[in-house]
Design a protein around this motif. Structure first.
Motif, PDB file in Angstrom:
ATOM      1  N   VAL A   1     -20.111   8.501   6.413  1.00  0.00           N
ATOM      2  CA  VAL A   1     -18.679   8.716   6.558  1.00  0.00           C
ATOM      3  C   VAL A   1     -17.937   7.381   6.527  1.00  0.00           C
ATOM      4  O   VAL A   1     -18.432   6.354   6.988  1.00  0.00           O
ATOM      5  N   SER A   2     -16.739   7.380   5.925  1.00  0.00           N
ATOM      6  CA  SER A   2     -15.908   6.178   5.936  1.00  0.00           C
ATOM      7  C   SER A   2     -15.380   5.949   7.351  1.00  0.00           C
ATOM      8  O   SER A   2     -15.209   6.886   8.128  1.00  0.00           O
ATOM      9  N   VAL A   3     -15.115   4.681   7.680  1.00  0.00           N
ATOM     10  CA  VAL A   3     -14.723   4.314   9.040  1.00  0.00           C
ATOM     11  C   VAL A   3     -13.474   3.444   8.987  1.00  0.00           C
ATOM     12  O   VAL A   3     -13.368   2.538   8.149  1.00  0.00           O
ATOM     13  N   LEU A   4     -12.543   3.722   9.872  1.00  0.00           N
ATOM     14  CA  LEU A   4     -11.341   2.903  10.041  1.00  0.00           C
ATOM     15  C   LEU A   4     -11.418   2.243  11.412  1.00  0.00           C
ATOM     16  O   LEU A   4     -11.497   2.926  12.430  1.00  0.00           O
ATOM     17  N   VAL A   5     -11.427   0.904  11.437  1.00  0.00           N
ATOM     18  CA  VAL A   5     -11.534   0.143  12.679  1.00  0.00           C
ATOM     19  C   VAL A   5     -10.159  -0.415  13.020  1.00  0.00           C
ATOM     20  O   VAL A   5      -9.584  -1.188  12.252  1.00  0.00           O
TER      21      VAL A   5
ATOM     22  N   GLY B   1      -3.972  -2.666   6.091  1.00  0.00           N
ATOM     23  CA  GLY B   1      -2.547  -2.385   6.262  1.00  0.00           C
ATOM     24  C   GLY B   1      -1.655  -3.354   5.506  1.00  0.00           C
ATOM     25  O   GLY B   1      -0.470  -3.081   5.303  1.00  0.00           O
ATOM     26  N   GLU B   2      -2.209  -4.498   5.073  1.00  0.00           N
ATOM     27  CA  GLU B   2      -1.443  -5.482   4.321  1.00  0.00           C
ATOM     28  C   GLU B   2      -1.555  -5.264   2.816  1.00  0.00           C
ATOM     29  O   GLU B   2      -0.998  -6.031   2.031  1.00  0.00           O
ATOM     30  N   MET B   3      -2.279  -4.248   2.386  1.00  0.00           N
ATOM     31  CA  MET B   3      -2.505  -4.031   0.953  1.00  0.00           C
ATOM     32  C   MET B   3      -1.199  -3.682   0.250  1.00  0.00           C
ATOM     33  O   MET B   3      -0.476  -2.785   0.686  1.00  0.00           O
ATOM     34  N   PRO B   4      -0.877  -4.363  -0.853  1.00  0.00           N
ATOM     35  CA  PRO B   4       0.356  -4.054  -1.594  1.00  0.00           C
ATOM     36  C   PRO B   4       0.359  -2.615  -2.090  1.00  0.00           C
ATOM     37  O   PRO B   4      -0.697  -2.074  -2.468  1.00  0.00           O
ATOM     38  N   PRO B   5       1.518  -1.957  -2.110  1.00  0.00           N
ATOM     39  CA  PRO B   5       1.612  -0.545  -2.520  1.00  0.00           C
ATOM     40  C   PRO B   5       0.976  -0.246  -3.879  1.00  0.00           C
ATOM     41  O   PRO B   5       0.300   0.785  -4.005  1.00  0.00           O
ATOM     42  N   PRO B   6       1.148  -1.089  -4.923  1.00  0.00           N
ATOM     43  CA  PRO B   6       0.501  -0.749  -6.208  1.00  0.00           C
ATOM     44  C   PRO B   6      -1.020  -0.637  -6.101  1.00  0.00           C
ATOM     45  O   PRO B   6      -1.635   0.171  -6.794  1.00  0.00           O
ATOM     46  N   MET B   7      -1.624  -1.447  -5.237  1.00  0.00           N
ATOM     47  CA  MET B   7      -3.077  -1.392  -5.083  1.00  0.00           C
ATOM     48  C   MET B   7      -3.516  -0.196  -4.268  1.00  0.00           C
ATOM     49  O   MET B   7      -4.648   0.266  -4.389  1.00  0.00           O
ATOM     50  N   GLN B   8      -2.633   0.303  -3.412  1.00  0.00           N
ATOM     51  CA  GLN B   8      -2.989   1.479  -2.621  1.00  0.00           C
ATOM     52  C   GLN B   8      -3.297   2.663  -3.538  1.00  0.00           C
ATOM     53  O   GLN B   8      -4.221   3.442  -3.278  1.00  0.00           O
ATOM     54  N   VAL B   9      -2.539   2.787  -4.638  1.00  0.00           N
ATOM     55  CA  VAL B   9      -2.752   3.886  -5.590  1.00  0.00           C
ATOM     56  C   VAL B   9      -4.120   3.745  -6.245  1.00  0.00           C
ATOM     57  O   VAL B   9      -4.885   4.710  -6.355  1.00  0.00           O
ATOM     58  N   LYS B  10      -4.447   2.526  -6.685  1.00  0.00           N
ATOM     59  CA  LYS B  10      -5.725   2.305  -7.377  1.00  0.00           C
ATOM     60  C   LYS B  10      -6.907   2.481  -6.434  1.00  0.00           C
ATOM     61  O   LYS B  10      -7.959   3.010  -6.818  1.00  0.00           O
ATOM     62  N   LEU B  11      -6.753   2.041  -5.184  1.00  0.00           N
ATOM     63  CA  LEU B  11      -7.830   2.220  -4.209  1.00  0.00           C
ATOM     64  C   LEU B  11      -8.037   3.703  -3.923  1.00  0.00           C
ATOM     65  O   LEU B  11      -9.188   4.169  -3.822  1.00  0.00           O
TER      66      LEU B  11
ATOM     67  N   ALA C   1     -12.761   0.148   6.629  1.00  0.00           N
ATOM     68  CA  ALA C   1     -11.480  -0.554   6.589  1.00  0.00           C
ATOM     69  C   ALA C   1     -11.077  -0.943   8.006  1.00  0.00           C
ATOM     70  O   ALA C   1     -11.488  -0.309   8.982  1.00  0.00           O
ATOM     71  N   ALA C   2     -10.268  -1.995   8.106  1.00  0.00           N
ATOM     72  CA  ALA C   2      -9.825  -2.467   9.430  1.00  0.00           C
ATOM     73  C   ALA C   2      -8.399  -2.981   9.332  1.00  0.00           C
ATOM     74  O   ALA C   2      -7.972  -3.478   8.278  1.00  0.00           O
ATOM     75  N   THR C   3      -7.686  -2.868  10.428  1.00  0.00           N
ATOM     76  CA  THR C   3      -6.337  -3.422  10.494  1.00  0.00           C
ATOM     77  C   THR C   3      -5.886  -3.517  11.943  1.00  0.00           C
ATOM     78  O   THR C   3      -6.352  -2.766  12.803  1.00  0.00           O
ATOM     79  N   HIS C   4      -4.955  -4.464  12.201  1.00  0.00           N
ATOM     80  CA  HIS C   4      -4.322  -4.535  13.518  1.00  0.00           C
ATOM     81  C   HIS C   4      -2.986  -3.807  13.501  1.00  0.00           C
ATOM     82  O   HIS C   4      -2.328  -3.674  14.542  1.00  0.00           O
ATOM     83  N   ARG C   5      -2.585  -3.314  12.319  1.00  0.00           N
ATOM     84  CA  ARG C   5      -1.306  -2.637  12.179  1.00  0.00           C
ATOM     85  C   ARG C   5      -1.413  -1.183  12.636  1.00  0.00           C
ATOM     86  O   ARG C   5      -2.495  -0.597  12.677  1.00  0.00           O
ATOM     87  N   ASP C   6      -0.253  -0.588  12.944  1.00  0.00           N
ATOM     88  CA  ASP C   6      -0.171   0.833  13.292  1.00  0.00           C
ATOM     89  C   ASP C   6       0.020   1.610  11.992  1.00  0.00           C
ATOM     90  O   ASP C   6       1.145   1.775  11.501  1.00  0.00           O
ATOM     91  N   LEU C   7      -1.098   2.086  11.411  1.00  0.00           N
ATOM     92  CA  LEU C   7      -1.012   2.738  10.107  1.00  0.00           C
ATOM     93  C   LEU C   7      -0.215   4.040  10.172  1.00  0.00           C
ATOM     94  O   LEU C   7       0.472   4.397   9.211  1.00  0.00           O
TER      95      LEU C   7
ATOM     96  N   GLY D   1       6.885   5.022   5.342  1.00  0.00           N
ATOM     97  CA  GLY D   1       6.707   5.032   3.905  1.00  0.00           C
ATOM     98  C   GLY D   1       6.100   3.782   3.303  1.00  0.00           C
ATOM     99  O   GLY D   1       6.047   3.655   2.072  1.00  0.00           O
ATOM    100  N   SER D   2       5.594   2.858   4.121  1.00  0.00           N
ATOM    101  CA  SER D   2       5.012   1.630   3.583  1.00  0.00           C
ATOM    102  C   SER D   2       3.502   1.729   3.359  1.00  0.00           C
ATOM    103  O   SER D   2       2.898   0.814   2.808  1.00  0.00           O
ATOM    104  N   PHE D   3       2.900   2.832   3.804  1.00  0.00           N
ATOM    105  CA  PHE D   3       1.478   3.054   3.551  1.00  0.00           C
ATOM    106  C   PHE D   3       1.286   4.511   3.153  1.00  0.00           C
ATOM    107  O   PHE D   3       1.844   5.414   3.789  1.00  0.00           O
ATOM    108  N   ARG D   4       0.508   4.734   2.099  1.00  0.00           N
ATOM    109  CA  ARG D   4       0.343   6.084   1.567  1.00  0.00           C
ATOM    110  C   ARG D   4      -0.386   6.991   2.562  1.00  0.00           C
ATOM    111  O   ARG D   4      -1.436   6.631   3.104  1.00  0.00           O
ATOM    112  N   GLU D   5       0.171   8.179   2.753  1.00  0.00           N
ATOM    113  CA  GLU D   5      -0.433   9.125   3.688  1.00  0.00           C
ATOM    114  C   GLU D   5      -1.791   9.606   3.191  1.00  0.00           C
ATOM    115  O   GLU D   5      -2.753   9.718   3.960  1.00  0.00           O
ATOM    116  N   ASP D   6      -1.908   9.874   1.863  1.00  0.00           N
ATOM    117  CA  ASP D   6      -3.179  10.363   1.333  1.00  0.00           C
ATOM    118  C   ASP D   6      -4.269   9.305   1.436  1.00  0.00           C
ATOM    119  O   ASP D   6      -5.435   9.616   1.710  1.00  0.00           O
TER     120      ASP D   6
END
Length: 486
Positions: free
Chosen positions: A195-199, A275-285, A311-317, A324-329
């Protein structure tokens, strides 16, 4: 040589040398790589296996076979030893170790038992002689897939046993605070799965350590662990780093370059600060996570990679999704299991153990004095474990032989706090003016020597020196000015 299938005989002929249990009563379907240069045999064998419910990948020579194996690992390989370019069985034998640890069944001509035995010495699991009986093929494939799954389960169990035996201290997840114990238990439970993990957690709390622990105690531990910081590059550069690029796709692309996704095939891909990933890359990922395929920059052909994403982040995803700054899907794709790394304020009971571990890395026989421990426990640690590590290791490096004890003033020096006494409840302290006593002079001398030596070791690079000292570059500039080292 006739390579057509015989009609079913009702029982498997005695042409298999592999021992073991009988065919499983209800064998599961699996992924089989069939490697043979004869188009007719590929067509017949592939159709037969697909009719049994298996997924089949076909390859006509060793190069194609290795490429298919690297792109998506099968559960069983059927390998003809005599293939182009020279129809030399020795070339086929060379392929066998490269398919490990997947079971390999070699296909040989009638009477080539000596060759088959050599193949088993090189790691082949079984062999079949041509022409191949359908019953025998069904029997061997079912047992081969059964063996592959048993091997996978055994690897998972061994990983869990190793985790239980040695714990996660070697991964840096040290401590007996409730939050630490709970985190270790969750890592132990999640590590053997796919399973994928979000830290999630504040900066400096060891999110990458958790990711490395998940990898090291999984069945993927022998494959690569590849990490990338998602906020350090522009969208274009991040795409090239992740998915690779083709020669000429942009200025400076002088040759084809594989990306980190391809490098992590079979292993773990760690997306730090996702959480710092640019929006265009979020689509490709997202597309890669959904389909398991990607296209290098400037390329057209799709490639496939089998990776486990952590994946990991200190941001509140969740807040970023709402704004709207991070894709819900993408968020829900990454959020297979969520692990949270506690701040040091949530696990103060672990500070003495952590500090002692860090000190022993730079000064094996050193110890922390009572006032040093009191100072460590009383201090706020906004940088969490990372800051604690930097301060304690710097203090340990400042010990002068035959000194064996780190006290509070030495920790204060290493932290950049020049107060001469550890704070105690109900008292107020203020830094003593420089030069008011022997202790102040000694501390100033130590600080000057440490800053000068660190700058020299960093080649005069102030940013690097500040990093090694565990302070900000602005803080280093202030020290240089105060110490007269500008």
């Amino acid at each position: 040589m006739n390579q057509a299938f015989h009609e079913p005989s009702g029982h498997p002929p005695a042409q298999s040398i592999a021992g073991g249990a009988d065919t499983p009563s209800a064998p599961g379907h699996g992924h089989v790589l069939l490697v043979d240069d004869e188009a007719a045999f590929q067509r017949l064998g592939g159709a037969f296996l697909r009719n049994l419910g298996h997924e089949v990948t076909l390859a006509g020579d060793g190069v194609q076979a290795l490429a298919a194996f690297a792109q998506r690992r099968p559960e069983l390989v059927l390998l003809d030893l005599a293939m182009p370019p020279h129809m030399d069985p020795e070339r086929g034998l060379e392929l066998i170790p490269r398919f490990a640890p997947v079971p390999v069944v070699v296909l040989t001509g009638h009477g080539d038992h000596a060759l088959a035995l050599r193949a088993t010495e090189l790691g082949a699991w079984d062999f079949l002689t041509k022409p191949i009986d359908p019953d025998m093929l069904r029997f061997v494939v079912a047992r081969g897939l059964h063996k592959a799954r048993l091997d996978a389960e055994l690897a998972t169990l061994r990983a869990g046993q190793a985790l239980d035996a040695q714990g996660l201290d070697d991964m840096g997840l040290v401590g007996q605070a409730t939050a630490t114990v709970q985190l270790r238990a969750l890592v132990r439970r999640v590590a053997p799965t796919q399973v994928s993990v979000l830290v999630l957690g504040p900066t400096g709390t060891g999110k990458e350590l958790v990711a490395r622990a998940l990898h090291a105690h999984s069945a993927r531990r022998t494959a690569p662990f590849v990490a990338i910081h998602c906020g350090a590059l522009s969208a274009e550069l991040l795409e090239s780093e992740l998915f690779g690029h083709m020669k000429g796709s942009f200025t400076g692309a002088y040759r084809d370059q594989a990306g980190l996704v391809e490098a992590a095939h079979g292993g773990t891909l760690f997306l730090d600060e996702v959480g710092e990933m640019p929006p265009p890359m979020q689509v490709k990922l997202l597309r890669f996570l959904q389909e398991g395929t990607f296209v290098p920059v400037g390329g057209r052909a799709q490639k496939r990679a089998d990776v486990r994403v952590v994946a990991a982040t200190h941001r509140d995803l969740e807040a970023m999704v709402r704004e709207g700054s991070f894709r819900e899907d993408l968020f829900y794709r990454l959020k297979g299991v969520v692990l949270r790394t506690p701040s040091l304020a949530e696990r103060p009971a672990d500070i003495p153990l952590l500090a002692t571990r860090f000190l022993h890395r730079v000064a094996h026989n050193a110890r922390l004095s009572a006032d040093a421990l009191a100072w460590l426990m009383a201090r706020d640690w906004p940088g969490n474990v990372r800051e604690l590590k930097a301060v304690v290791e710097s203090a340990g490096a400042l010990l002068m032989p035959p000194e064996r004890e780190v006290d509070a003033p030495l920790l204060q020096l290493a932290s950049g706090d020049m107060a001469t006494e550890a704070p105690t409840p109900g008292t107020e302290t203020s830094p003593a003016p420089a030069g008011t006593g022997p202790l102040d002079a000694a501390l100033t001398e130590l600080e000057t020597r440490m800053v000068r030596d660190t700058l020299a070791a960093a080649g005069g690079n102030q940013s690097e020196a500040a990093r090694r000292l565990g302070i900000s570059r602005v803080g280093l500039v202030k020290k240089l000015t105060r110490l007269g080292l500008r």
